[in-house]
Design a protein around this motif. Structure first.
Motif, short mmCIF file in Angstrom:
data_model
loop_
_atom_site.label_atom_id
_atom_site.label_comp_id
_atom_site.label_asym_id
_atom_site.label_seq_id
_atom_site.Cartn_x
_atom_site.Cartn_y
_atom_site.Cartn_z
N ILE A 85 0.89 -1.14 -0.35
CA ILE A 85 0.02 0.22 0.05
C ILE A 85 1.48 1.42 -0.10
O ILE A 85 2.09 0.90 0.65
CB ILE A 85 -0.74 -0.43 0.99
CG1 ILE A 85 -2.21 -1.20 1.13
CG2 ILE A 85 -1.96 1.32 1.37
CD1 ILE A 85 -2.78 -1.38 2.50
N VAL A 86 0.80 2.22 -0.64
CA VAL A 86 1.35 3.61 -0.47
C VAL A 86 0.15 4.73 -0.60
O VAL A 86 -0.80 4.83 -1.69
CB VAL A 86 1.73 3.78 -2.13
CG1 VAL A 86 2.47 4.88 -2.36
CG2 VAL A 86 3.45 3.22 -2.03
N ASP A 87 0.34 5.91 0.41
CA ASP A 87 -0.44 6.49 0.68
C ASP A 87 0.52 7.77 0.25
O ASP A 87 1.25 7.94 0.60
CB ASP A 87 -0.83 6.85 2.05
CG ASP A 87 -1.32 7.69 2.85
OD1 ASP A 87 -1.96 8.48 1.93
OD2 ASP A 87 -1.32 8.26 3.79
N LEU A 88 -0.18 8.83 -0.77
CA LEU A 88 0.76 9.95 -1.53
C LEU A 88 -0.06 10.98 -0.45
O LEU A 88 -0.75 11.53 -0.48
CB LEU A 88 0.25 9.81 -2.54
CG LEU A 88 1.02 8.74 -3.46
CD1 LEU A 88 0.74 9.16 -5.25
CD2 LEU A 88 2.64 8.60 -3.30
N VAL A 151 2.41 -2.57 -6.23
CA VAL A 151 1.97 -1.61 -5.66
C VAL A 151 0.35 -1.96 -5.41
O VAL A 151 -0.33 -1.76 -6.85
CB VAL A 151 1.96 -0.34 -5.52
CG1 VAL A 151 1.14 0.21 -4.74
CG2 VAL A 151 3.41 0.16 -5.09
N ASP A 152 0.03 -3.16 -4.90
CA ASP A 152 -1.93 -3.38 -4.95
C ASP A 152 -3.43 -2.20 -4.57
O ASP A 152 -3.74 -1.97 -5.11
CB ASP A 152 -2.28 -4.36 -4.45
CG ASP A 152 -1.17 -5.80 -4.05
OD1 ASP A 152 -1.12 -6.14 -5.26
OD2 ASP A 152 0.07 -6.11 -3.30
N LEU A 153 -1.79 -1.33 -3.74
CA LEU A 153 -2.75 -0.37 -3.86
C LEU A 153 -2.46 1.98 -3.43
O LEU A 153 -1.58 1.21 -2.33
CB LEU A 153 -4.07 -0.29 -2.05
CG LEU A 153 -5.01 0.91 -1.83
CD1 LEU A 153 -5.94 0.83 -2.42
CD2 LEU A 153 -5.30 -0.08 -0.25
N VAL A 154 -2.86 2.24 -4.14
CA VAL A 154 -2.31 3.35 -3.97
C VAL A 154 -3.24 4.64 -3.56
O VAL A 154 -4.69 4.60 -3.79
CB VAL A 154 -2.24 4.32 -5.02
CG1 VAL A 154 -1.32 5.94 -4.98
CG2 VAL A 154 -0.92 3.22 -5.76
#
Length: 249
Positions: A85-88, A151-154
């Motif tokens: 998971i990536v949180d921008l 990455v599965d979820l941004v």
């Protein structure tokens, strides 16, 4: 002539007055004056709720809002077992923390361009005992290269206010970090950059979910269309406030 005691407290709505008095300050009138002058109530309290936990907030980060809780709920509906998971634009870290709590086996990565914001996010991740890797930089730039294609979820609640809109925002909103609110002359600049840069980072079937301004969804659908089928989602007030797209499998 000095102000009578209770002057500022009396100006506040009853629920705000109760919350300030509950802090047990020796000078609640001073806190009330700050609130009347535009300081966000959550800055005075020092924390803000998000889903089922609280985070530390101050003038270095945005105050979490119900719309962003909606973004979290949408993300976990659309991506039910993400491994990466990536949180921008993580700010106080609320989205990354909530996702790490929901998916404890996932590898969660959070990015912010503000070193001050990352200090707050680090304090919150440490205090809540969640494992989130924090990176200082601009969108995808600081992420490790081995995440490419995996990455599965941004998720992102990026700046989406235009420069001309800034002056018209409520005083307490303008006390929050301008860098976290204003994207540029149009307002969708950061969102368009996410749309153009996210593709190579996504795993097959990877999902992108972004919070957007309520007038921006239609224009941004075209920017995200090369990634896959773009869906517009509404908040509890019925406003188009989220975009999602799923990469091909």
């Amino acid at each position: 002539m000095g102000r009578v005691k209770g002057h500022y407290l009396d100006q506040l709505p009853s629920h705000e007055r109760r919350r300030l008095l509950a802090l047990g300050s020796n000078d609640p009138e001073h806190l009330a004056r700050l609130r009347c002058e535009g300081t966000p109530l959550q800055y005075l309290e020092g924390f803000a709720p998000f889903t089922d936990f609280d985070v530390v907030v101050d003038e270095r980060v945005l105050v979490p809002r119900p719309e962003t809780e909606g973004l979290f709920e949408l993300a976990v509906t659309l991506s039910q077992s993400p491994s990466v998971i990536v949180d921008l634009g993580t700010g106080s870290g609320v989205l990354a923390i909530a996702l790490a709590r929901r998916f404890p086996a996932a590898s969660v990565h959070a990015v912010d361009i503000s070193a001050d914001a990352l200090e707050v996010a680090r304090e919150n991740t440490n205090r809540l005992g969640v494992g989130v890797a924090l990176y200082l930089g601009d969108l995808f730039e600081p992420l490790p290269g081995d995440l490419l294609g995996g990455v599965d979820l941004v998720v992102s609640n990026p700046p989406y206010v235009s420069t001309p809109e800034w002056a018209g925002l409520p005083e307490d909103v303008r006390r929050e970090p301008q860098i976290a609110l204003v994207a540029g002359p149009v307002g969708d600049e950061v969102l368009r950059r996410i749309a153009s840069e996210v593709g190579p980072w996504l795993a097959p079937g990877g999902v992108v979910v972004c919070e957007v301004g309520e007038t921006q969804a239609d224009g941004l659908k075209h920017a995200m269309a090369p990634l896959g089928q773009v869906l517009v989602h509404h908040d509890l007030a019925g406003r188009p406030r989220y975009l999602s797209v799923e990469a091909p499998t």
